[in-house]
Scaffold this active site. Structure first.
Site, PDB file in Angstrom:
ATOM      1  N   TYR A   1       0.838  -1.212   0.000  1.00 21.71           N
ATOM      2  CA  TYR A   1       0.000   0.000   0.000  1.00 21.71           C
ATOM      3  C   TYR A   1       0.868   1.256   0.000  1.00 21.71           C
ATOM      4  O   TYR A   1       0.690   2.141  -0.843  1.00 21.71           O
ATOM      5  CB  TYR A   1      -0.913  -0.007   1.233  1.00 21.71           C
ATOM      6  CG  TYR A   1      -1.843   1.183   1.300  1.00 21.71           C
ATOM      7  CD1 TYR A   1      -3.053   1.192   0.594  1.00 21.71           C
ATOM      8  CD2 TYR A   1      -1.523   2.312   2.059  1.00 21.71           C
ATOM      9  CE1 TYR A   1      -3.907   2.295   0.653  1.00 21.71           C
ATOM     10  CE2 TYR A   1      -2.371   3.402   2.115  1.00 21.71           C
ATOM     11  CZ  TYR A   1      -3.560   3.393   1.416  1.00 21.71           C
ATOM     12  OH  TYR A   1      -4.412   4.482   1.467  1.00 21.71           O
TER      13      TYR A   1
ATOM     14  N   LYS B   1       1.368   4.205  -3.033  1.00 26.06           N
ATOM     15  CA  LYS B   1       1.044   5.634  -2.894  1.00 26.06           C
ATOM     16  C   LYS B   1       2.283   6.509  -3.156  1.00 26.06           C
ATOM     17  O   LYS B   1       2.158   7.605  -3.700  1.00 26.06           O
ATOM     18  CB  LYS B   1       0.451   5.911  -1.510  1.00 26.06           C
ATOM     19  CG  LYS B   1      -0.904   5.232  -1.254  1.00 26.06           C
ATOM     20  CD  LYS B   1      -2.004   5.666  -2.221  1.00 26.06           C
ATOM     21  CE  LYS B   1      -3.385   5.161  -1.780  1.00 26.06           C
ATOM     22  NZ  LYS B   1      -4.472   5.558  -2.695  1.00 26.06           N
TER      23      LYS B   1
HETATM   24  P1  NAP Z   1     -13.163   2.586   1.175  1.00 25.90           P
HETATM   25  O1  NAP Z   1     -14.240   3.011   2.100  1.00 25.90           O
HETATM   26  O2  NAP Z   1     -12.615   1.205   1.281  1.00 25.90           O
HETATM   27  O3  NAP Z   1     -13.673   2.860  -0.320  1.00 25.90           O
HETATM   28  C1  NAP Z   1     -12.891   2.476  -1.417  1.00 25.90           C
HETATM   29  C2  NAP Z   1     -13.703   2.653  -2.666  1.00 25.90           C
HETATM   30  O4  NAP Z   1     -12.886   2.242  -3.780  1.00 25.90           O
HETATM   31  C3  NAP Z   1     -14.961   1.784  -2.688  1.00 25.90           C
HETATM   32  O5  NAP Z   1     -16.027   2.526  -3.240  1.00 25.90           O
HETATM   33  C4  NAP Z   1     -14.548   0.644  -3.607  1.00 25.90           C
HETATM   34  O6  NAP Z   1     -15.632   0.069  -4.323  1.00 25.90           O
HETATM   35  C5  NAP Z   1     -13.656   1.393  -4.578  1.00 25.90           C
HETATM   36  N1  NAP Z   1     -12.863   0.493  -5.402  1.00 25.90           N
HETATM   37  C6  NAP Z   1     -11.947  -0.428  -5.027  1.00 25.90           C
HETATM   38  N2  NAP Z   1     -11.475  -1.083  -6.096  1.00 25.90           N
HETATM   39  C7  NAP Z   1     -12.123  -0.577  -7.190  1.00 25.90           C
HETATM   40  C8  NAP Z   1     -12.097  -0.852  -8.565  1.00 25.90           C
HETATM   41  N3  NAP Z   1     -11.297  -1.800  -9.089  1.00 25.90           N
HETATM   42  N4  NAP Z   1     -12.882  -0.113  -9.399  1.00 25.90           N
HETATM   43  C9  NAP Z   1     -13.682   0.836  -8.909  1.00 25.90           C
HETATM   44  N5  NAP Z   1     -13.799   1.123  -7.604  1.00 25.90           N
HETATM   45  C10 NAP Z   1     -13.007   0.414  -6.750  1.00 25.90           C
HETATM   46  O7  NAP Z   1     -11.881   3.529   1.297  1.00 25.90           O
HETATM   47  P2  NAP Z   1     -11.692   5.091   1.593  1.00 25.90           P
HETATM   48  O8  NAP Z   1     -11.098   5.198   2.951  1.00 25.90           O
HETATM   49  O9  NAP Z   1     -12.904   5.866   1.249  1.00 25.90           O
HETATM   50  O10 NAP Z   1     -10.512   5.390   0.561  1.00 25.90           O
HETATM   51  C11 NAP Z   1     -10.628   6.243  -0.560  1.00 25.90           C
HETATM   52  C12 NAP Z   1      -9.223   6.622  -1.006  1.00 25.90           C
HETATM   53  O11 NAP Z   1      -8.558   7.325   0.059  1.00 25.90           O
HETATM   54  C13 NAP Z   1      -8.317   5.426  -1.331  1.00 25.90           C
HETATM   55  O12 NAP Z   1      -7.522   5.723  -2.456  1.00 25.90           O
HETATM   56  C14 NAP Z   1      -7.447   5.304  -0.085  1.00 25.90           C
HETATM   57  O13 NAP Z   1      -6.225   4.679  -0.361  1.00 25.90           O
HETATM   58  C15 NAP Z   1      -7.287   6.757   0.294  1.00 25.90           C
HETATM   59  N6  NAP Z   1      -6.893   6.999   1.684  1.00 25.90           N
HETATM   60  C16 NAP Z   1      -7.733   6.676   2.694  1.00 25.90           C
HETATM   61  C17 NAP Z   1      -7.344   6.957   4.014  1.00 25.90           C
HETATM   62  C18 NAP Z   1      -8.239   6.653   5.172  1.00 25.90           C
HETATM   63  O14 NAP Z   1      -7.812   6.917   6.331  1.00 25.90           O
HETATM   64  N7  NAP Z   1      -9.452   6.141   4.970  1.00 25.90           N
HETATM   65  C19 NAP Z   1      -6.094   7.537   4.283  1.00 25.90           C
HETATM   66  C20 NAP Z   1      -5.255   7.833   3.211  1.00 25.90           C
HETATM   67  C21 NAP Z   1      -5.672   7.580   1.918  1.00 25.90           C
HETATM   68  P3  NAP Z   1     -16.330  -1.323  -3.901  1.00 25.90           P
HETATM   69  O15 NAP Z   1     -17.399  -0.921  -2.912  1.00 25.90           O
HETATM   70  O16 NAP Z   1     -16.854  -1.846  -5.189  1.00 25.90           O
HETATM   71  O17 NAP Z   1     -15.260  -2.194  -3.287  1.00 25.90           O
END
Ligand code: NAP
Length: 244
Positions: free
Chosen positions: A167, A171
């Site tokens: 991961y 990034k």
């Molecule tokens: P999340 O709740 O797990 O949501 C991830 C989303 O990505 C879901 O809608 C998922 O869809 C979608 N996804 C995964 N694989 C996909 C694919 N092949 N095609 C289309 N959609 C896909 O995560 P989140 O926390 O909102 O994360 C959003 C972004 O923020 C990510 O890039 C993550 O790395 C980044 N981020 C998050 C945090 C944090 O603390 N949460 C911190 C730093 C960075 P499905 O429902 O179909 O699986």
């Protein structure tokens, strides 16, 4: 839709930060396409926002499927004829948290890079002709402070001990890609920026986190709506510069 209305697309927007990013961009009047890989869940998520009166439409897009990307570009071109804002939000975290960096499986590395890096490059390049045709193209790459070399090297950093390599390195690569694309587009109207959303209470973290989802969407929204004087090739969190 009128011809002057801007169009945005947010990937991985069926839940979490992506869903909230769609809401906040649409609240400014931009026609916002909520992209997800599962048609039923994508339509359901978009309906929640359009029923609330927001200019939100669903679009099916599995970012790791080349055919799905081609179909999404055709749909946007045929139906809207433009794309002004692309938020590459879809992401996955597959590393086993109880394993050492050297112990993560090769499959975890490959699957992580497929979604978190290669898909970002492929989706962006596929939409780039439309974005370059926009008077104010904006590309936001949702990265993470976990991709920061400087923070990983600093024993005093809060992430120093959080070495989940597939991961984190994916990034770091997104950050490097952001710099390269911003360089290519430096003399155009397109701005390309990477953001850290914060440590956000989403499913990715099993509901743990330091900030709520609306605050977690703010960094993406800010970079998506930059005016002509805004920066390109940056890495920020809530307007503050982060170390690469
Ligand atoms: P999340 O709740 O797990 O949501 C991830 C989303 O990505 C879901 O809608 C998922 O869809 C979608 N996804 C995964 N694989 C996909 C694919 N092949 N095609 C289309 N959609 C896909 O995560 P989140 O926390 O909102 O994360 C959003 C972004 O923020 C990510 O890039 C993550 O790395 C980044 N981020 C998050 C945090 C944090 O603390 N949460 C911190 C730093 C960075 P499905 O429902 O179909 O699986």
């Amino acid at each position: 839709m009128n011809d002057s209305q801007k169009v945005a697309l947010v990937t991985g927007a069926t839940r979490g930060i992506g869903f909230e990013t769609v809401r906040q961009i649409a609240e400014t009047g931009v026609r916002t396409l909520l992209a997800g890989r599962d048609e039923a869940r994508t339509k359901e998520a978009a309906k929640k926002l359009s029923d609330a009166g927001l200019p939100v439409d669903p679009i099916v897009l599995d970012v790791t499927d080349a055919g799905s990307i081609v179909a999404a570009v055709k749909h946007v071109t045929d139906k809207y004829g433009r794309l002004d804002i692309l938020v590459n939000n879809a992401g996955i975290l597959l590393d086993a948290l109880d394993k050492k960096p050297s112990q993560q499986s090769q499959q975890v590395w490959r699957d992580t890079f497929d979604t978190n890096l290669f898909a970002v490059v492929e989706v962006t390049n596929a939409f780039l002709p439309l974005i370059k045709a926009s008077p104010a193209g904006r590309i936001v790459n949702v990265s993470s402070q976990l991709g920061s070399f400087a923070l990983h090297l600093d024993p005093k950093s809060p992430i120093f001990d959080f070495k989940i390599p597939a991961y984190n390195v994916s990034k770091s690569a997104v950050n490097a890609w952001t710099i390269h694309l911003a360089y290519e587009l430096r003399d155009t109207n397109v701005k390309v920026n990477a953001i850290h959303p914060g440590y956000v209470k989403t499913e990715m973290n099993g509901g743990h986190g330091e900030i709520d989802v609306p605050t977690g969407a703010k960094s993406s929204v800010e970079m998506a709506l930059l005016d002509a004087n805004g920066p390109s090739g940056t890495f920020t969190y809530l307007g503050k510069t982060l170390p690469w």
